[in-house]
Motif scaffolding. Structure first.
Motif, short mmCIF file in Angstrom:
data_model
loop_
_atom_site.label_atom_id
_atom_site.label_comp_id
_atom_site.label_asym_id
_atom_site.label_seq_id
_atom_site.Cartn_x
_atom_site.Cartn_y
_atom_site.Cartn_z
N TYR A 1 36.11 47.94 96.32
CA TYR A 1 35.67 47.46 95.02
C TYR A 1 34.80 48.53 94.37
O TYR A 1 34.10 49.29 95.05
N PHE B 1 32.15 49.82 96.99
CA PHE B 1 31.95 49.00 98.18
C PHE B 1 33.28 48.83 98.93
O PHE B 1 34.29 48.48 98.33
N PHE C 1 30.78 43.18 103.41
CA PHE C 1 30.69 44.40 102.63
C PHE C 1 29.97 45.50 103.39
O PHE C 1 29.05 45.24 104.18
N GLY C 2 30.37 46.73 103.13
CA GLY C 2 29.58 47.86 103.55
C GLY C 2 28.38 48.02 102.65
O GLY C 2 28.24 47.30 101.65
N GLY C 3 27.51 48.95 102.98
CA GLY C 3 26.27 49.13 102.24
C GLY C 3 26.45 49.74 100.86
O GLY C 3 25.51 49.74 100.06
#
Lengths: 115, 116
Positions: free
Chosen positions: A36, A90, A105-107
């Motif tokens: 995203y 993301f 989600f990743g950071g």
């Protein structure tokens, strides 16, 4: 439990240069993977998703990502950066063990594009 | 049309106020979500509605109360919030909450909430 790691909270490239944003996941079962993009003060926009149909996934705005099971990676690339690509990106994963289509989600990685 | 709309765009409220956030989608999606996003952080899931029923509550404090009046609408009622609740609140929807197809979520633009 699944997790997502995005290497590099900030990435800076010159306009016209290759964009490479890294994403590694951990999942005990085949995952669904998403990228995203979020522009300032906006919601998240889907760039592309992997659902096992093909390992190389093409998305919007010239982005693509390759699923590599052996490396548990799903890196995002674009051959030539534009100024308009500057945003937060993301990587996210959901898998069949999750209820309710939950995304992890990743950071996030902030992409900066220099003129 | 892949649009999720949210109102209001911005909201400032005191700790004793009651307010509501609204989310709407007309894609025929049967799953809707509320997320909270703090600055420079990824979204954090708060609630999931599947077929108008609350299916997931991620241990959210009771000062946040979700409501799904119909399949197109999702509300988040706010009462007695704290300053640390200030954040961007995002709504999302997906075709279904099931995982058979890895349905993507479509996000709205968010409501920027400030609690004073």
């Amino acid at each position: 439990a699944q997790s997502v790691t995005q290497l590099g909270s900030h990435v800076s490239v010159s306009e016209g240069a290759l964009v490479l944003l890294r994403c590694n996941y951990s999942s005990s079962v085949p995952p669904y993977l998403f990228w995203y993009v979020q522009y300032p003060n906006q919601g998240l926009q889907l760039l592309l998703k992997y659902t096992s149909a093909a390992t190389l996934v093409k998305g919007i705005n010239g982005f693509e990502a390759e699923f590599k099971k052996s490396e548990t990676s799903f890196h995002l690339t674009k051959p030539s950066a534009h100024m308009s690509d500057a945003a937060e990106y993301f990587c996210a994963v959901s898998d069949q063990d999750n209820a309710g289509n939950m995304l992890t989600f990743g950071g996030g990685t902030r992409l900066m594009v220099k003129p | 049309d892949t649009e999720v709309t949210q109102t209001p765009k911005h909201l400032v409220m005191g700790m004793t106020n009651k307010k509501s956030l609204k989310c709407e989608q007309h894609m025929g999606h049967r799953a809707m979500y509320w997320y909270k996003q703090k600055a420079k952080k990824p979204p954090e899931l708060m609630f999931v509605y599947s077929y108008e029923k609350l299916s997931i509550n991620e241990s959210v404090p009771s000062r946040f109360s979700p409501e799904c009046p119909n399949s197109s609408l999702l509300n988040l009622h706010l009462h007695a919030l704290q300053p640390e609740d200030s954040a961007l609140y995002l709504c999302a929807s997906s075709q279904d909450a099931g995982l058979a197809e890895g349905y993507e979520q479509y996000f709205g633009p968010g409501t920027r909430l400030t609690v004073t």
